[in-house]
Each structure stands twice: as structure tokens, then as C-alpha cells.
Motif scaffolding. Structure first.
Motif, mmCIF file in Angstrom:
data_model
loop_
_atom_site.group_PDB
_atom_site.id
_atom_site.type_symbol
_atom_site.label_atom_id
_atom_site.label_comp_id
_atom_site.label_asym_id
_atom_site.label_seq_id
_atom_site.Cartn_x
_atom_site.Cartn_y
_atom_site.Cartn_z
ATOM 1 N N PRO A 187 -51.598 -1.002 -15.239
ATOM 2 C CA PRO A 187 -50.955 0.138 -15.896
ATOM 3 C C PRO A 187 -50.973 0.039 -17.406
ATOM 4 C CG PRO A 187 -49.311 -1.345 -15.000
ATOM 5 C CD PRO A 187 -50.641 -1.829 -14.503
ATOM 6 N N ASP A 188 -51.152 -1.150 -17.939
ATOM 7 C CA ASP A 188 -51.152 -1.321 -19.385
ATOM 8 C C ASP A 188 -52.541 -1.606 -19.929
ATOM 9 O OD1 ASP A 188 -48.345 -1.007 -19.544
ATOM 10 O OD2 ASP A 188 -48.134 -3.038 -18.768
ATOM 11 N N GLY A 189 -53.544 -1.328 -19.149
ATOM 12 C CA GLY A 189 -54.914 -1.565 -19.589
ATOM 13 C C GLY A 189 -55.709 -2.247 -18.499
ATOM 14 N N VAL A 190 -56.975 -2.380 -18.720
ATOM 15 C CA VAL A 190 -57.848 -2.996 -17.734
ATOM 16 C C VAL A 190 -57.744 -4.508 -17.900
ATOM 17 C CG1 VAL A 190 -60.189 -3.129 -16.843
ATOM 18 C CG2 VAL A 190 -59.363 -0.999 -17.840
ATOM 19 N N ALA A 191 -56.853 -5.106 -17.129
ATOM 20 C CA ALA A 191 -56.596 -6.541 -17.239
ATOM 21 C C ALA A 191 -57.220 -7.260 -16.047
ATOM 22 C CB ALA A 191 -55.096 -6.801 -17.288
ATOM 23 N N GLY A 192 -57.492 -8.542 -16.212
ATOM 24 C CA GLY A 192 -58.051 -9.299 -15.107
ATOM 25 C C GLY A 192 -59.424 -8.779 -14.748
ATOM 26 N N ASP A 193 -59.668 -8.603 -13.447
ATOM 27 C CA ASP A 193 -60.933 -8.058 -12.970
ATOM 28 C C ASP A 193 -60.978 -6.570 -13.314
ATOM 29 O OD1 ASP A 193 -63.107 -7.086 -11.624
ATOM 30 O OD2 ASP A 193 -62.590 -7.946 -9.694
ATOM 31 N N PRO A 194 -61.900 -6.137 -14.181
ATOM 32 C CA PRO A 194 -61.896 -4.740 -14.611
ATOM 33 C C PRO A 194 -62.625 -3.797 -13.668
ATOM 34 C CG PRO A 194 -63.603 -5.927 -15.764
ATOM 35 C CD PRO A 194 -62.909 -6.928 -14.889
ATOM 36 N N THR A 195 -63.085 -4.299 -12.526
ATOM 37 C CA THR A 195 -63.879 -3.463 -11.637
ATOM 38 C C THR A 195 -62.973 -2.564 -10.809
ATOM 39 O OG1 THR A 195 -65.467 -5.275 -11.449
ATOM 40 C CG2 THR A 195 -65.675 -3.456 -9.877
ATOM 41 N N PRO A 196 -63.058 -1.247 -10.983
ATOM 42 C CA PRO A 196 -62.191 -0.370 -10.198
ATOM 43 C C PRO A 196 -62.659 -0.255 -8.752
ATOM 44 C CG PRO A 196 -63.670 0.946 -11.537
ATOM 45 C CD PRO A 196 -63.910 -0.500 -11.923
ATOM 46 N N VAL A 197 -61.720 -0.079 -7.864
ATOM 47 C CA VAL A 197 -62.067 0.298 -6.499
ATOM 48 C C VAL A 197 -62.614 1.720 -6.561
ATOM 49 C CG1 VAL A 197 -61.187 0.704 -4.175
ATOM 50 C CG2 VAL A 197 -60.254 -1.175 -5.553
ATOM 51 N N PRO A 246 -57.207 1.799 -31.608
ATOM 52 C CA PRO A 246 -57.195 0.487 -30.961
ATOM 53 C C PRO A 246 -56.323 0.443 -29.710
ATOM 54 C CG PRO A 246 -56.876 0.272 -33.333
ATOM 55 C CD PRO A 246 -56.740 1.725 -33.007
ATOM 56 N N GLU A 247 -55.262 1.213 -29.686
ATOM 57 C CA GLU A 247 -54.371 1.221 -28.530
ATOM 58 C C GLU A 247 -55.042 1.887 -27.331
ATOM 59 O OE1 GLU A 247 -50.844 3.018 -30.131
ATOM 60 O OE2 GLU A 247 -50.675 1.469 -31.670
ATOM 61 N N VAL A 248 -55.776 2.953 -27.585
ATOM 62 C CA VAL A 248 -56.509 3.632 -26.516
ATOM 63 C C VAL A 248 -57.626 2.739 -25.979
ATOM 64 C CG1 VAL A 248 -58.140 5.525 -26.089
ATOM 65 C CG2 VAL A 248 -55.927 5.995 -27.178
ATOM 66 N N VAL A 249 -58.330 2.085 -26.875
ATOM 67 C CA VAL A 249 -59.402 1.190 -26.447
ATOM 68 C C VAL A 249 -58.834 0.043 -25.609
ATOM 69 C CG1 VAL A 249 -61.154 -0.441 -27.245
ATOM 70 C CG2 VAL A 249 -60.941 1.790 -28.347
ATOM 71 N N ALA A 250 -57.708 -0.510 -26.040
ATOM 72 C CA ALA A 250 -57.086 -1.595 -25.284
ATOM 73 C C ALA A 250 -56.657 -1.130 -23.896
ATOM 74 C CB ALA A 250 -55.892 -2.151 -26.053
ATOM 75 N N ALA A 251 -56.176 0.099 -23.805
ATOM 76 C CA ALA A 251 -55.701 0.618 -22.521
ATOM 77 C C ALA A 251 -56.833 0.918 -21.561
ATOM 78 C CB ALA A 251 -54.870 1.883 -22.752
ATOM 79 N N THR A 252 -57.928 1.450 -22.078
ATOM 80 C CA THR A 252 -59.000 1.952 -21.221
ATOM 81 C C THR A 252 -60.194 1.023 -21.112
ATOM 82 O OG1 THR A 252 -60.101 3.116 -23.039
ATOM 83 C CG2 THR A 252 -58.389 4.334 -21.826
ATOM 84 N N GLY A 253 -60.370 0.142 -22.079
ATOM 85 C CA GLY A 253 -61.563 -0.685 -22.109
ATOM 86 C C GLY A 253 -62.804 0.075 -22.532
ATOM 87 N N ARG A 254 -62.645 1.255 -23.125
ATOM 88 C CA ARG A 254 -63.793 2.096 -23.497
ATOM 89 C C ARG A 254 -63.821 2.310 -25.000
ATOM 90 N NH1 ARG A 254 -63.913 6.609 -18.574
ATOM 91 N NH2 ARG A 254 -62.912 5.262 -17.017
ATOM 92 N N THR A 255 -65.032 2.316 -25.564
ATOM 93 C CA THR A 255 -65.181 2.549 -27.002
ATOM 94 C C THR A 255 -66.115 3.706 -27.314
ATOM 95 O OG1 THR A 255 -66.973 0.914 -27.129
ATOM 96 C CG2 THR A 255 -64.731 0.123 -27.601
ATOM 97 N N ASN A 256 -66.672 4.376 -26.306
ATOM 98 C CA ASN A 256 -67.575 5.488 -26.614
ATOM 99 C C ASN A 256 -66.779 6.679 -27.115
ATOM 100 O OD1 ASN A 256 -67.381 7.685 -24.294
ATOM 101 N ND2 ASN A 256 -67.175 5.669 -23.326
ATOM 102 N N LEU A 281 -54.760 5.472 -17.259
ATOM 103 C CA LEU A 281 -54.522 4.255 -18.034
ATOM 104 C C LEU A 281 -54.005 4.591 -19.432
ATOM 105 C CD1 LEU A 281 -57.663 2.170 -17.045
ATOM 106 C CD2 LEU A 281 -55.314 1.813 -16.267
ATOM 107 N N THR A 282 -54.543 5.646 -20.035
ATOM 108 C CA THR A 282 -54.100 6.070 -21.361
ATOM 109 C C THR A 282 -52.642 6.483 -21.346
ATOM 110 O OG1 THR A 282 -56.324 6.791 -22.004
ATOM 111 C CG2 THR A 282 -54.474 7.801 -23.167
#
Length: 368
Positions: free
Chosen positions: A66-76, A188-198, A273-274
Motif C-alpha cells: 500500500p505504500d509502494g512496490v516493496a519486496g517482490d515487485p511482481t504483481p499478480v 519523488p513521492e509518486v515514483v517511490a509509490a509506483t516504481g515508475r519514472t516514465n 498505489l498512488t
């Protein structure tokens, strides 16, 4: 830790046993065990057919992020379960019903499904993301006690449209007015939450994050959105004449609309996630199972024509909203809020010129 969001384990098990992809929920994901014991070691992770709830990892950690893509980032993947050995297995696909042949009945079915989805909402602690378009206006009309928020730069289309629609509907509107400092702080907060930079993902997520931040600061813990209506009801220009549009593979309006539905799991993962990172949970009543089930049989001419998009949705809203709101044009949030334009401007000021490949992406990466 929450083991399952959006449904109880028995509902999920029944949906699996019955091969029912739309069991009357608004989406779910989490850990389910196969037996009676809550500590059974042979449990699995599950995500609903449209991916309305994101979940990551493996069954032995069965954690949300809920606070970002933590641990294994692979979504089901949507419509799958993840077995204990990490194997993803599809268990549901969206129904593919034939096109309805009674326009009046089809629109009435959509109307009733939306009414049911909205009637089931508890508006305690709920706010509405309101852009002035028919999607968010329907959600606002169904939640009369929830405050409406619009986000954007002062001269943004969405701010102007939302003010006009709120006045027509007799609703108070709270404006979250943005400046460049807001974007620089939030990237930076959005990137941390989503793991996306595009740039595309970040410019969509930024206005959601910033409005959700204000909503949370005002004491609300849930944010209702009109999300999914464009994908479900034919809201994109590229579905109007798909045979001549190389942005879609399908050649019919129905086929192109269904193709758009395939983009939802990835979008919903990003947006959920955002919003959670900003302190609220999303509520998406226009993607409730009943609404999805009502929309899937719509024929092409009730989805999009050369003159009108989201035809059935607008007809269903005609006796619930002012005509000016029903007919309003809607811009994508990154453009309607002017976040995309202003992030591009910041990038160029920072030396990332448009002649450079991925100039906004590179600017985003420089901020994190």
C-alpha cells in the motif's frame, strides 16, 4: 496485516468454483487458503478479473504494497491466482456476451447497475474527485454528502469545467490549485509509490496524488473516482473508427473498447498505489461488477460514434444530471489539470530540451 481486500474468502472460493469472474464485488485481491485453517500452508494469492486491487509478492508473504512496490515487485496478473511455487494461473476471463439488440433495455440496464453501485456506497469519510465530466458527476450525484475536489493549475480546463458543473449541480467545490513547487515535491513521492519514472505514468499519477493528499489532510480516508468509464463505455477517440486507427488492433468499436479494458489492470495498479501513498483508498463505483456486466453487451453504436462517445453512459445519466454536464467533453487528467504541460516546462527549464530523447522522463529521473 489485511489478508484480503474487497471480498471475503468464501466469496472468492465460490467465484472460483463457479468460474464466475463478476461475483458482485467491486474488485478484490489478497491471500486465500484452500482449507478451513487460516494458517494453512497451501494458500494462494488472488486478483480479480479487472485487477481493481493490486497485489504483489508470493503466497508465503501474501503482502500488499500500500505504500509502494516493496519486496517482490511482481504483481499478480488480473484474473489469476499465484500458487505457492510462484506459478501464476489464469482462473477468470471477462465474459464476451453477444451485442444487445434492444437499445432502450440496454441503457436501462446500465442505469440500474450504476444506481445499485452508488447506492451501496457509504459516504462517511468519502470525498469525490470531480472534473466536471459525466463520469465523476455521476459519482458525485450518487454521493450527495461527499465533498467534491478538483485539482489543477489555475488556468486548467478541469478547474473551469468542474466549477461550471458544480454550479449546475448545486454542489460545493473545493479547488486544489497547483504550482511548480507542488510538482517538484510530489514527483519523488509518486515514483517511490509506483516504481515508475516514465512521463505518462507520472503525469497521470501526480494530480491524483496531490488531490488525494489534500483530501486526506481534510480528514477523509476514501476518494471516489469515475475511473474505468472511458475504458468500459467507449470514451476514447481511438475506438470510434478502429479499422482506420493504428493505435488499436481491433477493427470494430466493440472490439476496440474491449481492448481498452485490457489496459485497466496496469492503470489501476498505478493509481491505487498512488492514492494509498497519499493517505486515501480509492473507490471506483463505475467499475463495480454489476456495471461491468451491464456494459459488456453494449453494441458499438451505444459505445462510440463519429458524433458522440460513451453514448449509453450519457443516455443513462440524462435524467440524473444537467444537460450541460451530460454533454461535457472530458480531457485526460494529465492534460485537463495541465500537469503534463507544466512538468514539460519544468523539464525544459532544467535543461532537458525537447530535442533530447525522453526529455521529461530524464527530468523525472533527475528528481529521484
Amino acid at each position: 496485516m489485511t489478508r484480503l481486500r474487497g471480498a471475503d474468502a468464501e466469496t472468492v472460493r465460490r467465484a472460483l468454483d463457479a468460474d464466475d469472474p463478476l461475483p458482485g464485488t467491486a474488485g478484490f485481491a489478497g491471500f486465500v487458503n484452500r482449507g478451513a485453517s487460516r494458517l494453512a500452508p497451501d494458500g494462494f494469492l488472488v486478483r480479480d478479473v479487472l485487477g481493481r486491487q493490486p497485489i504483489f509478492g508470493a503466497p508465503d508473504d501474501w503482502g500488499f504494497a500500500p505504500d509502494g512496490v516493496a519486496g517482490d515487485p511482481t504483481p499478480v496478473p488480473a484474473g489469476h491466482i499465484r500458487e505457492p511455487d510462484g506459478t501464476d494461473r489464469r482462473v477468470w476471463s471477462l465474459p464476451d456476451p453477444p451485442a444487445a439488440n434492444d437499445d432502450v433495455a440496454a441503457v436501462e440496464t446500465v442505469r440500474h447497475a450504476i444506481d445499485d453501485a452508488l447506492a451501496g456506497l457509504d459516504d462517511d469519510g468519502l470525498a469525490v474527485a470531480f472534473s466536471g465530466g459525466v463520469d465523476s458527476a455521476l459519482v458525485a450525484a450518487g454521493t450527495p454528502n461527499a465533498p467534491c475536489y478538483v485539482v489543477g493549475f489555475p488556468d486548467a480546463h478541469d478547474v473551469s469545467a468542474a466549477r461550471g458543473a458544480a454550479a449546475a449541480m448545486g454542489r460545493e467545490l473545493r479547488v486544489v490549485s497547483l504550482d511548480h513547487a507542488d510538482l517538484e515535491r510530489a514527483v519523488p513521492e509518486v515514483v517511490a509509490a509506483t516504481g515508475r519514472t516514465n512521463a505518462m505514468d507520472v503525469t497521470i499519477a501526480l494530480p491524483l496524488y496531490l488531490v488525494a493528499e489534500r483530501v486526506a489532510a481534510d480528514g477523509y480516508d476514501r476518494l471516489a473516482l469515475g475511473q474505468g468509464a472511458d475504458e468500459l463505455f467507449g470514451g476514447y477517440a481511438k475506438v470510434v473508427d478502429p479499422a482506420d486507427d493504428d493505435r488499436v488492433a481491433a477493427t470494430t468499436v466493440r472490439g476496440a473498447t474491449r481492448e481498452m479494458l485490457g489496459s485497466l489492470p496496469d492503470q489501476l495498479e498505478r493509481d491505487t498505489l498512488t492514492l494509498r501513498a497519499a493517505g486515501v483508498d480509492p473507490v471506483v463505483p463505475l467499475l463495480a461488477d454489476g456495471v461491468v456486466e451491464a456494459a459488456l453487451p453494449l453494441p458499438g453504436h451505444l459505445l462510440a460514434t463519429a458524433d458522440e462517445r460513451k453514448v449509453a453512459l450519457r443516455r443513462a445519466a440524462a435524467d440524473r444530471l444537467p444537460a450541460s454536464v451530460v454533454d461535457a467533453d472530458k480531457k485526460a487528467v494529465q492534460y485537463g489539470s495541465l500537469v503534463s504541460r507544466e512538468l514539460d516546462r519544468l523539464a525544459r527549464r532544467a535543461g532537458f530540451k525537447r530535442r533530447m530523447d525522453r526529455h521529461v522522463d530524464r527530468y523525472i529521473e533527475s528528481l529521484v
